[in-house]
Design a protein around this motif. Structure first.
Motif, PDB file in Angstrom:
ATOM      1  N   ASN A  87      93.492  59.999 -25.066  1.00 31.01           N
ATOM      2  CA  ASN A  87      92.961  60.988 -24.108  1.00 31.01           C
ATOM      3  C   ASN A  87      91.853  60.379 -23.260  1.00 31.01           C
ATOM      4  O   ASN A  87      91.753  60.661 -22.068  1.00 31.01           O
ATOM      5  CB  ASN A  87      92.429  62.215 -24.841  1.00 31.01           C
ATOM      6  CG  ASN A  87      93.540  63.085 -25.363  1.00 31.01           C
ATOM      7  OD1 ASN A  87      94.681  62.972 -24.938  1.00 31.01           O
ATOM      8  ND2 ASN A  87      93.221  63.931 -26.305  1.00 31.01           N
ATOM      9  N   ARG A  88      90.987  59.574 -23.879  1.00 36.10           N
ATOM     10  CA  ARG A  88      89.905  58.932 -23.124  1.00 36.10           C
ATOM     11  C   ARG A  88      90.454  58.000 -22.054  1.00 36.10           C
ATOM     12  O   ARG A  88      89.938  57.937 -20.953  1.00 36.10           O
ATOM     13  CB  ARG A  88      88.994  58.147 -24.059  1.00 36.10           C
ATOM     14  CG  ARG A  88      87.795  58.928 -24.534  1.00 36.10           C
ATOM     15  CD  ARG A  88      86.753  58.042 -25.173  1.00 36.10           C
ATOM     16  NE  ARG A  88      87.232  57.240 -26.286  1.00 36.10           N
ATOM     17  CZ  ARG A  88      87.369  57.673 -27.536  1.00 36.10           C
ATOM     18  NH1 ARG A  88      87.082  58.925 -27.831  1.00 36.10           N
ATOM     19  NH2 ARG A  88      87.800  56.884 -28.490  1.00 36.10           N
ATOM     20  N   LYS A  89      91.522  57.277 -22.383  1.00 42.21           N
ATOM     21  CA  LYS A  89      92.098  56.309 -21.444  1.00 42.21           C
ATOM     22  C   LYS A  89      92.939  56.965 -20.363  1.00 42.21           C
ATOM     23  O   LYS A  89      92.875  56.585 -19.201  1.00 42.21           O
ATOM     24  CB  LYS A  89      92.954  55.286 -22.194  1.00 42.21           C
ATOM     25  CG  LYS A  89      92.165  54.337 -23.042  1.00 42.21           C
ATOM     26  CD  LYS A  89      93.109  53.394 -23.776  1.00 42.21           C
ATOM     27  CE  LYS A  89      92.345  52.528 -24.752  1.00 42.21           C
ATOM     28  NZ  LYS A  89      93.246  51.748 -25.607  1.00 42.21           N
ATOM     29  N   GLN A  90      93.764  57.953 -20.758  1.00 42.92           N
ATOM     30  CA  GLN A  90      94.765  58.503 -19.848  1.00 42.92           C
ATOM     31  C   GLN A  90      94.556  59.964 -19.478  1.00 42.92           C
ATOM     32  O   GLN A  90      95.242  60.473 -18.608  1.00 42.92           O
ATOM     33  CB  GLN A  90      96.150  58.345 -20.471  1.00 42.92           C
ATOM     34  CG  GLN A  90      96.488  56.915 -20.783  1.00 42.92           C
ATOM     35  CD  GLN A  90      97.731  56.808 -21.654  1.00 42.92           C
ATOM     36  OE1 GLN A  90      98.256  57.803 -22.136  1.00 42.92           O
ATOM     37  NE2 GLN A  90      98.194  55.591 -21.860  1.00 42.92           N
ATOM     38  N   GLY A  91      93.646  60.652 -20.126  1.00 44.16           N
ATOM     39  CA  GLY A  91      93.422  62.066 -19.845  1.00 44.16           C
ATOM     40  C   GLY A  91      94.423  62.954 -20.570  1.00 44.16           C
ATOM     41  O   GLY A  91      95.400  62.480 -21.158  1.00 44.16           O
ATOM     42  N   LEU A  92      94.182  64.259 -20.529  1.00 44.93           N
ATOM     43  CA  LEU A  92      95.043  65.215 -21.224  1.00 44.93           C
ATOM     44  C   LEU A  92      96.306  65.563 -20.445  1.00 44.93           C
ATOM     45  O   LEU A  92      97.301  65.971 -21.012  1.00 44.93           O
ATOM     46  CB  LEU A  92      94.277  66.512 -21.504  1.00 44.93           C
ATOM     47  CG  LEU A  92      93.359  66.498 -22.705  1.00 44.93           C
ATOM     48  CD1 LEU A  92      92.527  67.773 -22.742  1.00 44.93           C
ATOM     49  CD2 LEU A  92      94.132  66.340 -23.980  1.00 44.93           C
ATOM     50  N   ASP A  93      96.246  65.435 -19.125  1.00 42.09           N
ATOM     51  CA  ASP A  93      97.382  65.827 -18.289  1.00 42.09           C
ATOM     52  C   ASP A  93      98.372  64.682 -18.165  1.00 42.09           C
ATOM     53  O   ASP A  93      98.535  64.087 -17.102  1.00 42.09           O
ATOM     54  CB  ASP A  93      96.898  66.268 -16.905  1.00 42.09           C
ATOM     55  CG  ASP A  93      96.003  67.477 -16.987  1.00 42.09           C
ATOM     56  OD1 ASP A  93      96.207  68.303 -17.892  1.00 42.09           O
ATOM     57  OD2 ASP A  93      95.086  67.588 -16.149  1.00 42.09           O
ATOM     58  N   ARG A  94      99.044  64.386 -19.268  1.00 45.66           N
ATOM     59  CA  ARG A  94     100.039  63.320 -19.243  1.00 45.66           C
ATOM     60  C   ARG A  94     101.293  63.827 -19.946  1.00 45.66           C
ATOM     61  O   ARG A  94     101.213  64.658 -20.853  1.00 45.66           O
ATOM     62  CB  ARG A  94      99.505  62.055 -19.892  1.00 45.66           C
ATOM     63  CG  ARG A  94      99.107  62.188 -21.332  1.00 45.66           C
ATOM     64  CD  ARG A  94      98.414  60.908 -21.828  1.00 45.66           C
ATOM     65  NE  ARG A  94      98.402  60.817 -23.260  1.00 45.66           N
ATOM     66  CZ  ARG A  94      97.542  61.437 -24.056  1.00 45.66           C
ATOM     67  NH1 ARG A  94      96.609  62.201 -23.537  1.00 45.66           N
ATOM     68  NH2 ARG A  94      97.596  61.306 -25.354  1.00 45.66           N
ATOM     69  N   PRO A  95     102.447  63.324 -19.551  1.00 42.00           N
ATOM     70  CA  PRO A  95     103.684  63.782 -20.191  1.00 42.00           C
ATOM     71  C   PRO A  95     103.867  63.144 -21.566  1.00 42.00           C
ATOM     72  O   PRO A  95     103.107  62.263 -21.965  1.00 42.00           O
ATOM     73  CB  PRO A  95     104.766  63.300 -19.220  1.00 42.00           C
ATOM     74  CG  PRO A  95     104.165  62.093 -18.573  1.00 42.00           C
ATOM     75  CD  PRO A  95     102.689  62.375 -18.477  1.00 42.00           C
ATOM     76  N   CYS A  96     104.886  63.579 -22.258  1.00 39.03           N
ATOM     77  CA  CYS A  96     105.235  63.019 -23.565  1.00 39.03           C
ATOM     78  C   CYS A  96     105.470  61.517 -23.401  1.00 39.03           C
ATOM     79  O   CYS A  96     106.259  61.090 -22.566  1.00 39.03           O
ATOM     80  CB  CYS A  96     106.484  63.698 -24.111  1.00 39.03           C
ATOM     81  SG  CYS A  96     107.069  63.013 -25.673  1.00 39.03           S
ATOM     82  N   SER A  97     104.758  60.737 -24.190  1.00 38.24           N
ATOM     83  CA  SER A  97     104.848  59.285 -24.043  1.00 38.24           C
ATOM     84  C   SER A  97     105.713  58.620 -25.102  1.00 38.24           C
ATOM     85  O   SER A  97     105.867  57.409 -25.109  1.00 38.24           O
ATOM     86  CB  SER A  97     103.442  58.680 -24.095  1.00 38.24           C
ATOM     87  OG  SER A  97     102.833  59.008 -25.321  1.00 38.24           O
ATOM     88  N   CYS A  98     106.296  59.384 -25.986  1.00 36.50           N
ATOM     89  CA  CYS A  98     107.049  58.761 -27.081  1.00 36.50           C
ATOM     90  C   CYS A  98     108.559  58.815 -26.887  1.00 36.50           C
ATOM     91  O   CYS A  98     109.302  58.335 -27.732  1.00 36.50           O
ATOM     92  CB  CYS A  98     106.646  59.358 -28.423  1.00 36.50           C
ATOM     93  SG  CYS A  98     106.974  61.108 -28.600  1.00 36.50           S
ATOM     94  N   LYS A  99     109.010  59.422 -25.813  1.00 33.60           N
ATOM     95  CA  LYS A  99     110.448  59.488 -25.515  1.00 33.60           C
ATOM     96  C   LYS A  99     111.234  60.047 -26.706  1.00 33.60           C
ATOM     97  O   LYS A  99     112.233  59.504 -27.141  1.00 33.60           O
ATOM     98  CB  LYS A  99     110.999  58.103 -25.151  1.00 33.60           C
ATOM     99  CG  LYS A  99     110.182  57.314 -24.164  1.00 33.60           C
ATOM    100  CD  LYS A  99     110.224  57.919 -22.774  1.00 33.60           C
ATOM    101  CE  LYS A  99     109.570  57.012 -21.752  1.00 33.60           C
ATOM    102  NZ  LYS A  99     108.166  57.156 -21.602  1.00 33.60           N
ATOM    103  N   LEU A 100     110.733  61.140 -27.230  1.00 33.68           N
ATOM    104  CA  LEU A 100     111.310  61.768 -28.413  1.00 33.68           C
ATOM    105  C   LEU A 100     112.718  62.263 -28.143  1.00 33.68           C
ATOM    106  O   LEU A 100     112.980  62.942 -27.160  1.00 33.68           O
ATOM    107  CB  LEU A 100     110.427  62.939 -28.855  1.00 33.68           C
ATOM    108  CG  LEU A 100     110.879  63.712 -30.067  1.00 33.68           C
ATOM    109  CD1 LEU A 100     110.704  62.851 -31.309  1.00 33.68           C
ATOM    110  CD2 LEU A 100     110.088  64.980 -30.194  1.00 33.68           C
TER     111      LEU A 100
END
Length: 150
Positions: A87-100
């Motif tokens: 969250n510190r690096k990319q912020g809270l407004d990010r999509p799912c990053s794990c490609k679930l």
């Protein structure tokens, strides 16, 4: 005397670096770890009161979840340091990053299946740094209720 805001910020920083291995933990365990980090004695009730004073969105941003059982009992806590760093690096407004990929694991726990009657895993299917990661449910943790020791 350290100003309350500065003390709260330091407490939050130190708390966000303690890991509960992404599982719920009794607050007393965290108090022991936090006391070692701060070099200052802290009680379970003091930490619980500090956590109540911090807005939930700030705790969430740091990767800290707190579940209360009411004023009579100490809360339980889940800390995911990787979530907070992300969250510190990319912020809270990010999509799912794990490609679930969608999981059909729940289908194996119906009454006519081999595992019928057993409960499926309640852990998040997302990786620890994903913005969609959430701690396991607390519904089965009612037996973890502990009164304050002080």
């Amino acid at each position: 005397m350290v100003p309350p805001v500065t003390r709260t910020i330091r407490l939050l920083e130190e708390l966000s670096q303690i890991s509960t291995r992404n599982q719920w933990s009794i607050l007393g365990t965290i108090v022991v770890k936090l006391t070692k980090r701060l070099g200052k004695q802290l009680t379970t009730r003091e930490l619980a009161n500090e956590l109540k004073a911090i807005p939930k969105k700030d705790l969430f941003f740091k990767g800290i979840w707190v579940h209360s059982f009411g004023s009579k009992y100490a809360p339980i806590i889940c800390i995911n340091p990787a979530f907070g760093r992300s969250n510190r690096k990319q912020g809270l407004d990010r999509p799912c990053s794990c490609k679930l990929k969608s999981s059909n694991a729940i289908r194996y726990f119906n009454s006519h299946d081999y595992n019928g009657g057993r409960h499926h895993c309640t852990a998040s299917p997302h990786i620890a740094t994903c913005s969609m990661w959430r701690p396991p449910s607390t519904g089965h943790l009612h037996s973890w209720r502990r009164g304050y020791e002080d």
